[in-house]
Design a protein around this motif. Structure first.
Motif, short mmCIF file in Angstrom:
data_model
loop_
_atom_site.label_atom_id
_atom_site.label_comp_id
_atom_site.label_asym_id
_atom_site.label_seq_id
_atom_site.Cartn_x
_atom_site.Cartn_y
_atom_site.Cartn_z
N ARG A 366 0.82 -1.20 0.00
CA ARG A 366 0.00 0.00 0.00
C ARG A 366 0.86 1.26 0.00
O ARG A 366 0.51 2.27 -0.63
N GLU A 369 2.15 1.59 -3.57
CA GLU A 369 1.06 2.02 -4.43
C GLU A 369 0.78 3.51 -4.29
O GLU A 369 0.52 4.20 -5.29
N ARG A 635 -1.04 -2.44 -8.82
CA ARG A 635 -2.20 -2.05 -8.03
C ARG A 635 -2.64 -0.62 -8.38
O ARG A 635 -3.83 -0.32 -8.48
N ARG A 639 -6.20 0.42 -9.94
CA ARG A 639 -7.08 1.36 -9.24
C ARG A 639 -7.51 2.50 -10.14
O ARG A 639 -8.69 2.90 -10.14
#
Length: 659
Positions: A366, A369, A635, A639
């Protein structure tokens, strides 16, 4: 009879003197390219039995003694006649026009302002324009004149038959006269240095259009700019953050032709790259595993540092967050990692987590990302539920040493690693960095226990290991923080406010905004630092945010349970430097929009001075977590595509109406 003899002798002397003058004039005419008149019988004209070779200069011919001149000529007639001056012909008007047209074409393509510039056009003009009148001697050979003429005007060479024949004195004279007339206007009145002419400066026919050099491009920060249409960063940073420039390549671009029209990074037009230029010899010689031990030419040296950071200051983002062991991660970390003030991303991101989520890998993905493709994870380490991740701008990974880490457990039962410290250290250029994240003992009254945790950490944290100390004379074996140039210590220190809940709530209800001085009067950490019992030599930026602990999960209200814990500044970031004013705190704040834990994330932005170093340390050689990088970028792309699809579906949906 004596009278006749005297007249004959006088006439002979006059004839000899006249013949000598005629010989000199004919020699001059022969070297100027004019054919010498030849006659037979008693025409009264002179002929040369042994003409001068092409390699003999005019000056040398004029210096011949009189006896030698008489021996090389044969007098055909004694008729006295005044000498005739050689007449130089002017070049044809068509040739001159063609040369001028060719000259304008060449000057439109190449600059003639630099006399030392060695281009093909300038070289042609310099060679062709060296006429006998300028050099003071005749052209050495017929072929030289022919080549010079051919280089000077190709059209004249094609139109004239002289370019196809050699060895003729008449052709040589014709070509010399053409060159002299064509370039005479250009060379007339000009000063020369040595044997090379200095050409006149070319001036534009009209004034150049005004160009505004107000570009505000600073290294790759522009590529990760949060708001592409915000104000000029040069004036903005100079006024508020004190950072003027961030890379030598941008400074060069700023002064050499990049146009920035309306404050948007998309509007920059340049033929240069935003990346710092790399010399060819560096690409040839560098292995990026080791380099020169000398300061000049070293990979970590001053020259390379100035290319990326001319002001020798880098931006560092340091954050701490007690996640309370929650599995659920925030939907968006942009407000945490990429605050809108300032509007430029930093060079380095260091995030420490206490009581981290169970899936540490998911947390790191995360982070990758959110930061995007311009950053890579240099290193990450864990000590139980203590996590630390170091992200760096990907074009800076070659200037880092090997990364080392160490841990310290402060609990009596070492198997339970919820309290302790985790340290990561490395050298960036010639400056050593140490980052420590800690989780001290909790409890309102356990100040002494927290002080013991601090003392145990600085004594037991075994760093550095293989990377040498940049200044061992200022180091102490009993304090790890003295062995590094720049130290950042952050985490859940658990220091509280020595006041009851009602008093703290009443102060918070006064809408203090950014003035938290009334609350900080009761802060335990500030009191202990003033006494010198903890964090010796460390500083902390001014606090202008509300207490980061303890909130109800998912809400903005402080603890409403039966325990009614007092709001406190438990999450802190402190720093220390070997050199005064090397670290400048730019921003110190919390992130109130992330509510998945009872703690709010706390972050600080720093501007840190970096010094050059030498390549006598083990380098990281560009290592980073490539697998994490690919997953995080994938990712991010997924998204964005999902978001676009949702927007497209929302626009294409229609509302049914009942008629």
């Amino acid at each position: 009879m004596s009278t006749l003899n005297g007249f004959a002798q006088h006439s002979g002397a006059c004839v000899a003197q006249s013949a000598e003058g005629r010989a000199v004039q004919d020699l001059q005419a022969k070297k100027a390219g004019k054919a010498v008149r030849k006659g037979t019988g008693d025409s009264g004209e002179l002929t040369f039995e042994d003409p001068l070779s092409a390699g003999t200069s005019l000056n040398e011919a004029l210096k011949l003694p009189l006896d030698q001149v008489k021996a090389n000529m044969r007098i055909k007639s004694i008729t006295p006649r005044p000498p005739r001056k050689p007449r130089l012909e002017r070049a044809a008007s068509l040739d001159e026009k063609s040369w001028r047209r060719w000259r304008r074409l060449r000057t439109s393509q190449e600059s003639l302002t630099d006399p030392n510039e060695s281009s093909s056009s300038n070289g042609s003009l310099q060679d062709a324009s060296l006429s006998p009148a300028v050099r003071g001697r005749a052209a050495p050979r017929d072929e030289c004149c022919e080549q010079s003429s051919s280089r000077s005007s190709p059209e004249a060479l094609e139109a004239s038959p002289a370019g196809k024949s050699r060895g003729s004195t008449a052709d040589l004279g014709k070509r010399a006269s053409e060159i002299s007339s064509a370039f005479g206007g250009l060379l007339r009145g000009k000063a020369f240095s040595g044997s090379k002419p200095r050409l006149a400066q070319v001036t534009p026919t009209r004034p150049l259009p005004p160009v505004e050099f107000n570009v505000a491009s600073h290294a790759l920060r522009t590529t990760n700019r949060i708001d592409s249409d915000c104000m000029d960063y040069r004036h903005y940073s100079q006024r508020k953050f004190g950072r003027v420039s961030s890379s030598l390549s941008d400074t060069r671009l700023h002064g050499s032709g990049m146009v920035y029209n309306n404050g948007s990074t998309d509007s920059m037009k340049s033929t240069f790259s935003l990346l710092a230029p790399i010399r060819a010899k560096d690409v040839r010689n560098r292995s990026y595993l080791e380099g020169s031990l000398l300061a000049n030419g070293a990979l970590l040296g001053a020259e390379e540092l100035s290319r990326y950071f001319p002001d020798r200051n880098i931006g560092i983002f340091v954050a701490t967050w007690n996640m309370q062991g929650q599995k659920e991660l925030p939907v968006n970390l942009d407000d945490f990692l990429l605050p809108t003030d300032p509007d430029y991303a930093q060079d380095m991101y260091v995030i420490g987590v206490q009581e981290g989520c169970p899936d540490r890998r998911e947390w790191e993905i995360r982070l990758q990302e959110t930061l995007g493709p311009h950053y890579v994870m240099l290193y990450s380490a864990a000590h139980g539920v203590l996590y630390m991740s170091v992200f760096i701008r990907r074009d800076l990974i070659w200037f880092c040493s090997e990364v080392e880490y160490a841990t310290v457990t402060t609990r009596i039962v070492s198997q339970i690693k919820t309290k302790g410290a985790l340290g990561i250290c490395f050298t960036f250029f010639g400056t050593s960095f140490l980052f420590i994240t800690s989780h001290f003992t909790s409890g309102d009254s356990k100040v002494n226990d927290r002080k013991l945790d601090y003392s145990k950490t600085i004594q037991a944290l075994a760093l550095p290991k293989n990377v040498p100390d940049t200044n061992p004379y200022r180091s102490s074996s009993s304090d790890v923080t003295t062995r590094f140039d720049e130290v950042f210590w952050f985490g859940d220190f658990n220091f509280r406010l020595n006041k009851d809940r009602e008093t703290v709530d009443s102060i918070l209800k006064q809408n203090l905004e950014k003035d938290m001085s009334k609350l900080l009067e009761y802060d335990q950490l500030i009191s202990e630092m003033i006494r010198g019992s903890i964090f010796k030599g460390f500083q902390e930026a001014d606090i202008h945010f509300r207490p980061s602990y303890k909130f109800d999960i998912g809400k903005d209200s402080y603890d409403t349970t039966s325990k009614q814990r007092t709001p406190s500044y438990t999450d802190r970031v402190v720093y220390r430097s070997r050199h005064k004013d090397d670290i400048h705190a730019v921003k110190y704040s919390s992130c109130p929009v992330i509510k998945t834990s009872d703690h709010r994330p706390v972050f600080a932005l720093f501007r840190v001075k970096v010094r050059p170093g030498r390549d006598n340390i083990p380098l990281a050689a560009g290592q980073f977590d490539r697998e994490l990088y690919l997953i995080g970028i994938k990712r991010r792309i997924t998204r964005e595509l999902k978001k676009r699809q949702e927007q497209k579906d929302q626009k294409s949906s229609s509302v049914c109406s009942i008629s």
